[in-house]
Design an enzyme around this catalytic site. Structure first.
Site, PDB file in Angstrom:
ATOM      1  CG  LEU A  56      59.032 -60.655 -42.842  1.00  0.00           C
ATOM      2  CD1 LEU A  56      59.661 -59.274 -42.962  1.00  0.00           C
ATOM      3  CD2 LEU A  56      58.551 -61.108 -44.209  1.00  0.00           C
ATOM      4  CG  ASP A  57      59.136 -59.472 -36.302  1.00  0.00           C
ATOM      5  OD1 ASP A  57      60.168 -60.139 -36.109  1.00  0.00           O
ATOM      6  OD2 ASP A  57      59.031 -58.266 -36.010  1.00  0.00           O
ATOM      7  CB  ALA A  58      54.959 -64.639 -36.649  1.00  0.00           C
TER       8      ALA A  58
END
Length: 229
Positions: A56-58
């Site tokens: 899950l991208d930052a």
């Protein structure tokens, strides 16, 4: 930032949280020793070791599954690899993609080769902004449901950008002039991408679990600004 992360579910094996934006899941190369990230904060919060399971991208908010042991992390990671996990995202995008499937190849990593990827999409709401942008006299913005069946690096962001339905606020693959214009207009700067649902099998109980988290209010607020106006 507040280091208390919102927990949606927890047992002795795993934990599900609603991840805030601009927070990496784990420490990566080049990050400062005191940099914030989920596994550090959640480990401190729960007073135990926490292991990441999926990407899950930052800059992406929403539902994140983590394991509380290396063995559980392995079992859950394998479930993702076998494509037995259902993931649903909401995004604000430029234009109106309608409904269908993106199946173009995307980069496997920032400097990597391309690999096959597939994302189903369905437009939920569209507003016309009245903005003139890149030859369009009345630019549309849509709330779109995205369901990836593969899990590549920045897959949703790449697929939307490749098909010219850039995700609003995407500073790496998106429409940079539009991002700046909207950020100045609404005073809000974020990636409009949210993991709103996750379904998986609990490795111990074998129960099929589904977690849902409403799309942040900022998404509707941006659309409402133009529809009301």
């Amino acid at each position: 930032m507040n280091t208390t992360l919102p927990i949606l579910y927890q047992d002795e094996h795993l934990v599900v949280i609603n991840k805030p934006i601009n927070l990496p899941v784990h420490k990566s190369k080049g990050m400062a020793n005191d940099a914030p990230y989920v596994t550090k904060y959640l480990g401190q919060q729960l007073d135990c070791s926490v292991y990441n399971v999926h990407r899950l991208d930052a800059k992406t908010s929403g539902i994140l599954l983590l394991a509380l042991s290396p063995e559980m992390a392995t079992e859950l990671t394998e479930q993702f690899a076998r494509r037995e996990v259902s993931k649903v995202y909401h995004a604000l995008v430029k234009g109106n993609p309608g409904e269908g499937t993106f199946d173009s190849k995307v980069k496997k990593a920032k400097q990597g080769n391309k690999a096959a990827a597939e994302t189903a999409y369905h437009t939920l709401r569209t507003v016309h902004t009245g903005l003139e942008h890149k030859g369009e006299a009345d630019l549309a913005i849509s709330l779109v449901e995205l369901k990836p069946t593969t899990g590549r690096w920045h897959q949703l962001r790449q697929h939307c950008a490749y098909n010219r339905y850039d995700i609003i606020g995407d500073a790496e693959h998106g429409d940079f002039p539009l991002n700046r214009l909207l950020a100045e207009m609404i005073g809000e700067k974020r990636l409009y991408l949210h993991a709103c649902a996750l379904t998986f099998d609990h490795p111990i109980t074998k129960e099929r679990l589904t977690f849902q988290e409403p799309t942040p209010v900022e998404f509707a607020a941006l659309l409402d600004r133009f529809e009301v106006g």
